[in-house]
Design a protein around this motif. Structure first.
Motif, mmCIF file in Angstrom:
data_model
loop_
_atom_site.group_PDB
_atom_site.id
_atom_site.type_symbol
_atom_site.label_atom_id
_atom_site.label_comp_id
_atom_site.label_asym_id
_atom_site.label_seq_id
_atom_site.Cartn_x
_atom_site.Cartn_y
_atom_site.Cartn_z
ATOM 1 N N GLN A 52 0.999 -1.020 0.305
ATOM 2 C CA GLN A 52 -0.027 -0.172 -0.141
ATOM 3 C C GLN A 52 0.821 1.147 -0.100
ATOM 4 O O GLN A 52 1.674 1.475 0.862
ATOM 5 C CB GLN A 52 -0.989 -0.112 1.186
ATOM 6 C CG GLN A 52 -2.044 1.132 1.271
ATOM 7 C CD GLN A 52 -1.467 2.304 1.924
ATOM 8 O OE1 GLN A 52 -0.663 2.232 2.857
ATOM 9 N NE2 GLN A 52 -1.901 3.485 1.613
ATOM 10 N N THR A 92 -3.905 3.279 -4.077
ATOM 11 C CA THR A 92 -2.789 2.721 -3.265
ATOM 12 C C THR A 92 -2.512 1.394 -3.161
ATOM 13 O O THR A 92 -1.582 1.141 -2.246
ATOM 14 C CB THR A 92 -2.863 3.699 -1.926
ATOM 15 O OG1 THR A 92 -3.895 2.914 -1.197
ATOM 16 C CG2 THR A 92 -3.227 5.091 -2.020
ATOM 17 N N GLY A 119 0.993 5.709 -1.684
ATOM 18 C CA GLY A 119 0.707 6.837 -2.718
ATOM 19 C C GLY A 119 1.735 6.894 -3.681
ATOM 20 O O GLY A 119 1.340 7.489 -4.831
#
Length: 104
Positions: free
Chosen positions: A11, A48, A13
């Protein structure tokens, strides 16, 4: 002996960072006995979310690599991206049945 699929959930960004780390790990793991290949999957519903799916000749090959000294060093670049939202950021599956790809 059945093939095994290992899924490791990530996970972040920073998609470019995940992709770069995936390529570094894949290069380090080239030639590992029993590793048939791997893929980086990106979630279509969570920008993400990523999964590294690796294919192994069998559970014994995966466990031998996992127990070896190179395991942690090989996967270090991806570790900062592990999905900590999950209780366990990985899963192992044995292939129970499959069909070969068919033509058009």
């Amino acid at each position: 002996m059945s093939e095994v699929r290992v899924l490791v959930y990530h996970q972040a960004g920073d998609a470019a960072g995940v992709e770069a780390a995936y390529h570094r790990v894949s290069a380090r793991m080239r030639g590992v006995p029993g590793l048939l290949g791997n893929e980086l999957l990106r979630s279509v519903t969570d920008a993400t979310g990523f999964v590294v799916l690796s294919r192994w000749s069998g559970i014994e090959a995966f466990q031998a690599w996992e127990a070896g000294a190179a395991h942690r060093a090989d996967t270090t670049p991806l570790r900062p991206y592990r999905d900590t939202r999950m209780e366990a950021p990985f899963a192992l599956y044995e292939v129970a049945a499959s069909y070969p790809e068919t033509g058009p």
